[in-house]
Design a protein around this motif. Structure first.
Motif, short mmCIF file in Angstrom:
data_model
loop_
_atom_site.label_atom_id
_atom_site.label_comp_id
_atom_site.label_asym_id
_atom_site.label_seq_id
_atom_site.Cartn_x
_atom_site.Cartn_y
_atom_site.Cartn_z
N LYS A 230 0.94 -1.24 -0.24
CA LYS A 230 -0.05 0.05 0.08
C LYS A 230 0.93 1.26 0.02
O LYS A 230 2.03 1.13 0.84
N GLN A 231 0.53 2.15 -0.86
CA GLN A 231 1.38 3.46 -0.86
C GLN A 231 1.23 4.30 0.43
O GLN A 231 0.07 4.43 0.77
N GLN A 232 2.38 4.87 0.72
CA GLN A 232 2.34 5.60 2.12
C GLN A 232 2.16 7.05 1.78
O GLN A 232 2.52 7.21 0.56
N ARG A 233 1.98 7.84 2.66
CA ARG A 233 1.82 9.25 2.37
C ARG A 233 3.26 9.79 1.71
O ARG A 233 3.17 10.92 1.04
N ASP A 234 4.33 9.34 2.36
CA ASP A 234 5.83 9.63 1.87
C ASP A 234 6.25 9.12 0.64
O ASP A 234 7.28 9.27 0.11
N GLY A 235 5.16 8.28 -0.22
CA GLY A 235 5.50 7.93 -1.48
C GLY A 235 5.92 6.45 -1.61
O GLY A 235 6.08 5.84 -2.48
N THR A 236 6.52 6.07 -0.43
CA THR A 236 6.91 4.63 -0.15
C THR A 236 5.70 3.44 -0.20
O THR A 236 4.79 4.09 -0.03
N TRP A 237 6.14 2.27 -0.42
CA TRP A 237 5.14 1.13 -0.42
C TRP A 237 5.44 0.25 0.68
O TRP A 237 6.35 0.01 1.07
N ARG B 128 8.55 -7.04 10.21
CA ARG B 128 7.56 -7.58 9.43
C ARG B 128 7.06 -6.97 8.30
O ARG B 128 5.90 -7.41 7.65
N TYR B 129 7.73 -5.94 7.80
CA TYR B 129 7.16 -5.26 6.76
C TYR B 129 7.96 -5.39 5.57
O TYR B 129 9.11 -5.39 5.41
N LEU B 130 7.30 -5.56 4.42
CA LEU B 130 7.73 -5.59 3.13
C LEU B 130 7.68 -4.33 2.49
O LEU B 130 6.53 -3.35 2.61
N THR B 131 8.75 -3.58 2.03
CA THR B 131 8.87 -2.20 1.63
C THR B 131 9.35 -2.20 0.12
O THR B 131 10.12 -3.05 -0.24
N CYS B 132 8.92 -0.94 -0.23
CA CYS B 132 9.25 -0.54 -1.61
C CYS B 132 9.45 0.82 -1.80
O CYS B 132 8.80 1.59 -1.43
N ARG B 133 10.57 1.37 -2.56
CA ARG B 133 10.58 2.53 -2.65
C ARG B 133 11.32 2.82 -4.15
O ARG B 133 12.22 2.21 -4.63
N GLU B 134 10.67 3.86 -4.91
CA GLU B 134 11.20 3.87 -6.37
C GLU B 134 12.23 4.78 -5.99
O GLU B 134 12.47 5.57 -5.12
N GLY B 135 13.46 4.50 -6.99
CA GLY B 135 14.82 5.47 -6.86
C GLY B 135 15.57 4.37 -5.91
O GLY B 135 15.01 3.64 -5.29
N ASN B 136 16.83 4.73 -5.72
CA ASN B 136 17.72 4.14 -4.88
C ASN B 136 18.19 5.02 -4.00
O ASN B 136 18.22 5.97 -3.44
#
Length: 132
Positions: free
Chosen positions: A35-42, A124-132
């Protein structure tokens, strides 16, 4: 328990998936519950559920980064995934395919031309962030 698998896969892969959603995270979201978070991460809670909250539980994920069809394996796949402090993560640079294995099954997405992303698991969180 966390499991990290950062392998270089050089065998034939499935045909490149159509790029419908914008960004690697958006393409992984329907498969993983991100789920997309307010800061743009997932982010997705991989433990989830009231049972796990009441009785505890474990979770884990495996990450496999390899070439997409039509590209060749090179050294950047071998070093794409690593443990960084309390997080296990993969820095993705195109062209590549990431496959994430969880208790719910496998999810995969191609990193298209011009894209970069960071996919990982912390606690316990899977995270995803566009860019590095």
């Amino acid at each position: 328990m966390l499991l990290l698998t950062g392998l270089c896969e050089s065998g034939g892969l499935q045909a490149q998936e159509a790029v419908v959603a914008t960004g690697v995270c958006a393409r992984l979201a329907p498969q993983t519950g991100l789920k997309q978070q307010r800061d743009g991460t997932w982010r997705a809670n991989m433990l989830g559920g009231i049972g796990a909250t009441l009785f505890g539980g474990t979770t884990g994920a495996s990450f496999l980064v390899g070439p997409i069809e039509g590209s060749t394996a090179d050294q950047h796949f071998e070093k794409a995934c690593a443990q960084m402090g309390a997080e296990i993560g993969c820095n993705l640079v195109e062209p590549a395919r990431i496959t994430i294995g969880t208790k719910s099954g496998n999810a995969s997405a191609d990193v298209a031309a011009g894209e970069t992303a960071h996919v990982g698991m912390k606690g316990r969180y899977l995270t995803c962030r566009e860019g590095n």
